[in-house]
Motif scaffolding. Structure first.
Motif, PDB file in Angstrom:
ATOM      1  N   TRP A 108      17.922  11.354 -12.291  1.00  0.00           N
ATOM      2  CA  TRP A 108      17.977  10.501 -11.794  1.00  0.00           C
ATOM      3  C   TRP A 108      16.417  10.269 -11.882  1.00  0.00           C
ATOM      4  N   THR A 109      16.025   9.172 -11.406  1.00  0.00           N
ATOM      5  CA  THR A 109      14.502   8.654 -10.816  1.00  0.00           C
ATOM      6  C   THR A 109      14.122   8.742  -9.319  1.00  0.00           C
ATOM      7  N   ILE A 110      12.805   9.845  -8.743  1.00  0.00           N
ATOM      8  CA  ILE A 110      12.916   9.158  -7.055  1.00  0.00           C
ATOM      9  C   ILE A 110      11.834   8.402  -7.124  1.00  0.00           C
ATOM     10  N   GLU A 111      11.265   7.673  -6.261  1.00  0.00           N
ATOM     11  CA  GLU A 111       9.958   6.650  -6.136  1.00  0.00           C
ATOM     12  C   GLU A 111       9.914   6.863  -4.542  1.00  0.00           C
ATOM     13  N   PRO A 112       8.609   6.701  -4.514  1.00  0.00           N
ATOM     14  CA  PRO A 112       8.680   6.181  -2.869  1.00  0.00           C
ATOM     15  C   PRO A 112       8.486   4.601  -3.084  1.00  0.00           C
ATOM     16  N   ALA A 113       9.036   4.360  -1.524  1.00  0.00           N
ATOM     17  CA  ALA A 113       9.209   3.179  -0.612  1.00  0.00           C
ATOM     18  C   ALA A 113       8.153   2.031  -1.039  1.00  0.00           C
ATOM     19  N   THR A 114       8.132   0.695  -0.950  1.00  0.00           N
ATOM     20  CA  THR A 114       6.810  -0.092  -1.452  1.00  0.00           C
ATOM     21  C   THR A 114       6.841   0.003   0.446  1.00  0.00           C
ATOM     22  N   SER A 115       5.768  -0.643   1.102  1.00  0.00           N
ATOM     23  CA  SER A 115       5.046  -1.279   2.324  1.00  0.00           C
ATOM     24  C   SER A 115       6.479  -1.530   2.443  1.00  0.00           C
ATOM     25  N   ASN A 116       6.245  -2.931   1.479  1.00  0.00           N
ATOM     26  CA  ASN A 116       7.057  -3.551   2.699  1.00  0.00           C
ATOM     27  C   ASN A 116       9.304  -3.583   2.717  1.00  0.00           C
ATOM     28  N   GLN A 117       9.205  -2.309   2.414  1.00  0.00           N
ATOM     29  CA  GLN A 117      10.318  -1.761   2.254  1.00  0.00           C
ATOM     30  C   GLN A 117      10.878  -0.795   3.440  1.00  0.00           C
ATOM     31  N   ILE A 118       9.742  -0.279   3.896  1.00  0.00           N
ATOM     32  CA  ILE A 118       9.883   0.670   5.441  1.00  0.00           C
ATOM     33  C   ILE A 118       9.759  -0.231   5.924  1.00  0.00           C
ATOM     34  N   THR A 119      10.914   0.190   6.962  1.00  0.00           N
ATOM     35  CA  THR A 119      10.756   0.282   8.316  1.00  0.00           C
ATOM     36  C   THR A 119      10.050   0.568   9.819  1.00  0.00           C
ATOM     37  N   PRO A 120       9.274  -0.452  10.591  1.00  0.00           N
ATOM     38  CA  PRO A 120       8.664   0.545  11.003  1.00  0.00           C
ATOM     39  C   PRO A 120       9.212   1.924  12.274  1.00  0.00           C
ATOM     40  N   SER A 121      10.670   1.490  12.598  1.00  0.00           N
ATOM     41  CA  SER A 121      11.191   1.951  13.320  1.00  0.00           C
ATOM     42  C   SER A 121      11.958   3.832  12.526  1.00  0.00           C
ATOM     43  N   ARG A 122      11.804   3.346  11.470  1.00  0.00           N
ATOM     44  CA  ARG A 122      11.877   5.020  10.515  1.00  0.00           C
ATOM     45  C   ARG A 122      11.297   5.422   9.553  1.00  0.00           C
ATOM     46  N   GLN A 123      10.574   5.618   9.717  1.00  0.00           N
ATOM     47  CA  GLN A 123       8.939   5.489   8.933  1.00  0.00           C
ATOM     48  C   GLN A 123       9.306   6.847   8.507  1.00  0.00           C
ATOM     49  N   ALA A 124      10.546   7.431   8.224  1.00  0.00           N
ATOM     50  CA  ALA A 124      10.617   8.301   7.232  1.00  0.00           C
ATOM     51  C   ALA A 124      11.018   8.478   6.029  1.00  0.00           C
TER      52      ALA A 124
ATOM     53  N   THR B  94       0.742  -0.849   0.125  1.00  0.00           N
ATOM     54  CA  THR B  94       0.226  -0.326  -0.152  1.00  0.00           C
ATOM     55  C   THR B  94       0.537   1.326   0.107  1.00  0.00           C
ATOM     56  N   PHE B  95       0.332   2.517  -0.848  1.00  0.00           N
ATOM     57  CA  PHE B  95       1.261   3.740  -0.691  1.00  0.00           C
ATOM     58  C   PHE B  95       0.629   4.442   0.078  1.00  0.00           C
ATOM     59  N   ALA B  96      -0.612   4.915   1.753  1.00  0.00           N
ATOM     60  CA  ALA B  96      -0.908   5.403   2.369  1.00  0.00           C
ATOM     61  C   ALA B  96       0.220   6.570   3.071  1.00  0.00           C
ATOM     62  N   HIS B  97       1.243   5.799   3.136  1.00  0.00           N
ATOM     63  CA  HIS B  97       2.684   6.433   3.706  1.00  0.00           C
ATOM     64  C   HIS B  97       2.806   7.761   3.091  1.00  0.00           C
ATOM     65  N   ILE B  98       2.709   7.326   1.894  1.00  0.00           N
ATOM     66  CA  ILE B  98       3.357   8.897   1.070  1.00  0.00           C
ATOM     67  C   ILE B  98       1.350  10.166   0.409  1.00  0.00           C
ATOM     68  N   THR B  99       2.185  10.493   1.266  1.00  0.00           N
ATOM     69  CA  THR B  99       1.434  11.544   1.591  1.00  0.00           C
ATOM     70  C   THR B  99       1.625  13.201   1.208  1.00  0.00           C
TER      71      THR B  99
ATOM     72  N   ASP C  47      19.791   3.515  -1.181  1.00  0.00           N
ATOM     73  CA  ASP C  47      18.755   3.144  -0.049  1.00  0.00           C
ATOM     74  C   ASP C  47      17.238   4.185  -0.048  1.00  0.00           C
ATOM     75  N   VAL C  48      16.615   2.834   1.058  1.00  0.00           N
ATOM     76  CA  VAL C  48      15.752   4.000   1.111  1.00  0.00           C
ATOM     77  C   VAL C  48      15.502   4.127   2.064  1.00  0.00           C
ATOM     78  N   THR C  49      15.765   5.974   1.960  1.00  0.00           N
ATOM     79  CA  THR C  49      16.196   6.992   3.261  1.00  0.00           C
ATOM     80  C   THR C  49      14.533   7.988   3.324  1.00  0.00           C
ATOM     81  N   SER C  50      14.939   9.322   4.232  1.00  0.00           N
ATOM     82  CA  SER C  50      14.236  10.190   3.896  1.00  0.00           C
ATOM     83  C   SER C  50      13.996  11.274   2.880  1.00  0.00           C
ATOM     84  N   ALA C  51      13.991  12.001   2.646  1.00  0.00           N
ATOM     85  CA  ALA C  51      13.428  13.021   1.619  1.00  0.00           C
ATOM     86  C   ALA C  51      14.757  13.745   1.869  1.00  0.00           C
ATOM     87  N   ARG C  52      15.256  14.698   2.763  1.00  0.00           N
ATOM     88  CA  ARG C  52      16.590  15.485   2.647  1.00  0.00           C
ATOM     89  C   ARG C  52      18.010  13.846   2.432  1.00  0.00           C
ATOM     90  N   LEU C  53      17.758  12.976   2.623  1.00  0.00           N
ATOM     91  CA  LEU C  53      19.385  12.695   2.776  1.00  0.00           C
ATOM     92  C   LEU C  53      18.870  11.513   1.115  1.00  0.00           C
TER      93      LEU C  53
END
Length: 99
Positions: free
Chosen positions: A50-66, A3-8, A81-87
């Motif tokens: 470069w292409t930047i895309e949202p991570a899928t739910s299975n790539q997101i670590t609950p302790s690193r939700q950003a 799911t992609f509900a984490h991308i707001t 790596d899957v990382t924050s917007a700034r990084l």
């Protein structure tokens, strides 16, 4: 299925602000309402695209939700790596010039 509900809209704005703050030229494909199709195209200081895309739910670590974004470049092939917007913006900005 992921799911992609984490991308707001706020997360998309955050990425756009981070890319701008990093001095990168970018555009999105306008699919914030359908995050599974959302893509940002970024040009770095060396002219690479470069292409930047949202991570899928299975790539997101609950302790690193950003950590929601992943960048990829084809010349040379590289995927961040899957990382924050700034990084992710800093990663694209600071990626070394090919020799």
């Amino acid at each position: 299925m992921a799911t992609f509900a984490h991308i707001t809209p706020a997360r998309c704005t955050q990425l756009g602000n981070a890319l701008t703050a990093a001095g990168l030229t970018w555009q999105d494909n306008g699919n914030q309402d359908r995050p599974e199709l959302l893509t940002y195209t970024v040009t770095d200081a060396h002219g690479r695209r470069w292409t930047i895309e949202p991570a899928t739910s299975n790539q997101i670590t609950p302790s690193r939700q950003a950590s929601l974004w992943q960048a990829a470049c084809t010349d040379p092939f590289h995927r961040s790596d899957v990382t924050s917007a700034r990084l992710v913006a800093e990663h694209v900005r600071d990626f070394p010039k090919a020799k």
